[in-house]
Design an enzyme around this catalytic site. Structure first.
Site, PDB file in Angstrom:
ATOM      1  N   GLY A 158       0.626  -1.106  -0.009  1.00  0.00           N
ATOM      2  CA  GLY A 158       0.026   0.240  -0.158  1.00  0.00           C
ATOM      3  C   GLY A 158       0.702   1.217   0.108  1.00  0.00           C
ATOM      4  O   GLY A 158       0.301   2.265  -0.495  1.00  0.00           O
ATOM      5  N   GLU A 183       4.020   3.917   5.985  1.00  0.00           N
ATOM      6  CA  GLU A 183       2.788   3.113   6.224  1.00  0.00           C
ATOM      7  C   GLU A 183       1.763   3.804   5.412  1.00  0.00           C
ATOM      8  O   GLU A 183       1.986   5.269   5.120  1.00  0.00           O
ATOM      9  CB  GLU A 183       2.125   2.866   7.384  1.00  0.00           C
ATOM     10  CG  GLU A 183       2.527   1.428   8.251  1.00  0.00           C
ATOM     11  CD  GLU A 183       1.448   0.417   7.954  1.00  0.00           C
ATOM     12  OE1 GLU A 183       1.093   0.593   6.721  1.00  0.00           O
ATOM     13  OE2 GLU A 183       1.297  -0.468   8.578  1.00  0.00           O
ATOM     14  N   ASP A 239      -5.088   1.639  10.799  1.00  0.00           N
ATOM     15  CA  ASP A 239      -6.537   1.409  10.792  1.00  0.00           C
ATOM     16  C   ASP A 239      -6.749   1.059  12.470  1.00  0.00           C
ATOM     17  O   ASP A 239      -6.908   1.662  13.184  1.00  0.00           O
ATOM     18  CB  ASP A 239      -7.065   0.443  10.173  1.00  0.00           C
ATOM     19  CG  ASP A 239      -8.601   0.034  10.076  1.00  0.00           C
ATOM     20  OD1 ASP A 239      -9.186   0.931  10.490  1.00  0.00           O
ATOM     21  OD2 ASP A 239      -8.836  -1.127   9.755  1.00  0.00           O
ATOM     22  N   VAL A 253     -11.061   3.234   2.374  1.00  0.00           N
ATOM     23  CA  VAL A 253     -10.619   4.180   1.343  1.00  0.00           C
ATOM     24  C   VAL A 253      -9.826   3.403   0.323  1.00  0.00           C
ATOM     25  O   VAL A 253      -9.106   2.410   0.828  1.00  0.00           O
ATOM     26  CB  VAL A 253      -9.958   5.391   1.920  1.00  0.00           C
ATOM     27  CG1 VAL A 253     -11.053   6.451   2.695  1.00  0.00           C
ATOM     28  CG2 VAL A 253      -8.932   5.111   2.598  1.00  0.00           C
TER      29      VAL A 253
HETATM   30  P1  IMP Z   1      -4.418  -2.161  10.866  1.00  0.00           P
HETATM   31  O1  IMP Z   1      -3.363  -3.382  11.240  1.00  0.00           O
HETATM   32  O2  IMP Z   1      -5.743  -2.589  11.287  1.00  0.00           O
HETATM   33  O3  IMP Z   1      -4.034  -0.808  11.210  1.00  0.00           O
HETATM   34  O4  IMP Z   1      -4.635  -2.208   9.112  1.00  0.00           O
HETATM   35  C1  IMP Z   1      -3.507  -1.893   8.440  1.00  0.00           C
HETATM   36  C2  IMP Z   1      -3.548  -2.183   6.943  1.00  0.00           C
HETATM   37  O5  IMP Z   1      -4.767  -2.597   6.541  1.00  0.00           O
HETATM   38  C3  IMP Z   1      -2.974  -1.056   5.880  1.00  0.00           C
HETATM   39  O6  IMP Z   1      -1.684  -1.088   6.002  1.00  0.00           O
HETATM   40  C4  IMP Z   1      -3.882  -1.482   4.702  1.00  0.00           C
HETATM   41  O7  IMP Z   1      -3.115  -2.426   4.062  1.00  0.00           O
HETATM   42  C5  IMP Z   1      -5.148  -2.016   5.344  1.00  0.00           C
HETATM   43  N1  IMP Z   1      -6.169  -1.075   5.416  1.00  0.00           N
HETATM   44  C6  IMP Z   1      -6.729  -0.600   6.356  1.00  0.00           C
HETATM   45  N2  IMP Z   1      -7.687   0.387   6.077  1.00  0.00           N
HETATM   46  C7  IMP Z   1      -7.812   0.313   4.839  1.00  0.00           C
HETATM   47  C8  IMP Z   1      -8.489   1.261   4.016  1.00  0.00           C
HETATM   48  O8  IMP Z   1      -9.412   2.188   4.455  1.00  0.00           O
HETATM   49  N3  IMP Z   1      -8.267   0.961   2.666  1.00  0.00           N
HETATM   50  C9  IMP Z   1      -7.482   0.060   2.136  1.00  0.00           C
HETATM   51  N4  IMP Z   1      -6.719  -0.417   3.096  1.00  0.00           N
HETATM   52  C10 IMP Z   1      -6.856  -0.478   4.154  1.00  0.00           C
END
Ligand code: IMP
Length: 170
Positions: free
Chosen positions: A36, A91, A95, A145
Site C-alpha cells: 500500500g 505506512e 486502521d 478508502v
Molecule cells: P491495521 O493493522 O488494522 O492498522 O491495518 C493496516 C492495513 O490494513 C493497512 O496497511 C492497509 O493495508 C489495510 N487497510 C486498513 N484500512 C484500509 C482502508 O481504508 N483502505 C485500504 N486498506 C486499508
C-alpha cells in the site's frame, strides 16, 4: 472523492520537510510497508532533501477484504542493515494499529538509532493498539478508502486521488 491528488501532493511536501528537519544529520533509512505505501513512499522520498537508503517490508493479516483479523505475519523482511541508523517506517494507512505495532516491535529488535512512523492516513477512531504516529498525512473517519496505493481486493491502487468505498449493506 475524499482527498485529491493536489491535496496529497501539498501534504507530502510538508511531511518531507518535517522528516528532514527531525533528521538533520547523516543518512536516513526509510522502510516502506508493501504494497500500500508504494506511491506514498515514491513521492515522499523526493520530498525529503536528505541522503537516504530505502527498503521494504511486506506484512499481511488474515481477514476479510476490509477487516483485519488481528493476526499479522511478516511475509518479507527488510535486508538493509538498520542497526544504528535513524529509521522512518512508511505506512499507507493505520486502521486498528495492529500491523504498525507488530512492525515497530519487529524493527525495534534490530536496534535502529531512532524509529519514527510516517502514515499517509490515520483512522484514530479505529485504533485497537496504542501507537504513536510521528508524521500523519490526513486523519480520516472509519470509512474504507482506496486509491493512491490503497486497494480493495488488489484493485484501485493506481488511482491518483483517494476515494471512499461504499460498503454493500450486510
Ligand atoms: P491495521 O493493522 O488494522 O492498522 O491495518 C493496516 C492495513 O490494513 C493497512 O496497511 C492497509 O493495508 C489495510 N487497510 C486498513 N484500512 C484500509 C482502508 O481504508 N483502505 C485500504 N486498506 C486499508
Amino acid at each position: 472523492m475524499l482527498i485529491s491528488a493536489e491535496q496529497i501532493r501539498r501534504r507530502v511536501e510538508e511531511l518531507g520537510e518535517a522528516i528532514a528537519k527531525d533528521h538533520p544529520h547523516g543518512s536516513l533509512c526509510l522502510i516502506g510497508v508493501l504494497k500500500g505505501s508504494f506511491m506514498f513512499l515514491a513521492d515522499l522520498v523526493r520530498a525529503v532533501p536528505r541522503s537516504l537508503r530505502l527498503d521494504f517490508v511486506t506484512a499481511a493479516s488474515y481477514g476479510s477484504a476490509t477487516e483485519t483479523s488481528g493476526e499479522v505475519r511478516l511475509l518479507q523482511d527488510a535486508t538493509l542493515e538498520i542497526s544504528g541508523c535513524p529509521v522512518v517506517l512508511v505506512e499507507d494507512i493505520v486502521d486498528t494499529g495492529i500491523t504498525l505495532g507488530f512492525l515497530l516491535d519487529h524493527l525495534r529488535s534490530k536496534r535502529p538509532a531512532s524509529l519514527r512512523v510516517a502514515a499517509l492516513l490515520d483512522k484514530p477512531a479505529r485504533h485497537r493498539r496504542d501507537v504513536t504516529i510521528d508524521y500523519v498525512g490526513f486523519r480520516i473517519g472509519e470509512e474504507f478508502v482506496v486509491g493512491y496505493g490503497l486497494d480493495l481486493a488488489e484493485e484501485y491502487r493506481q488511482l491518483p486521488d483517494i476515494y471512499v468505498v461504499r460498503q454493500p449493506q450486510a
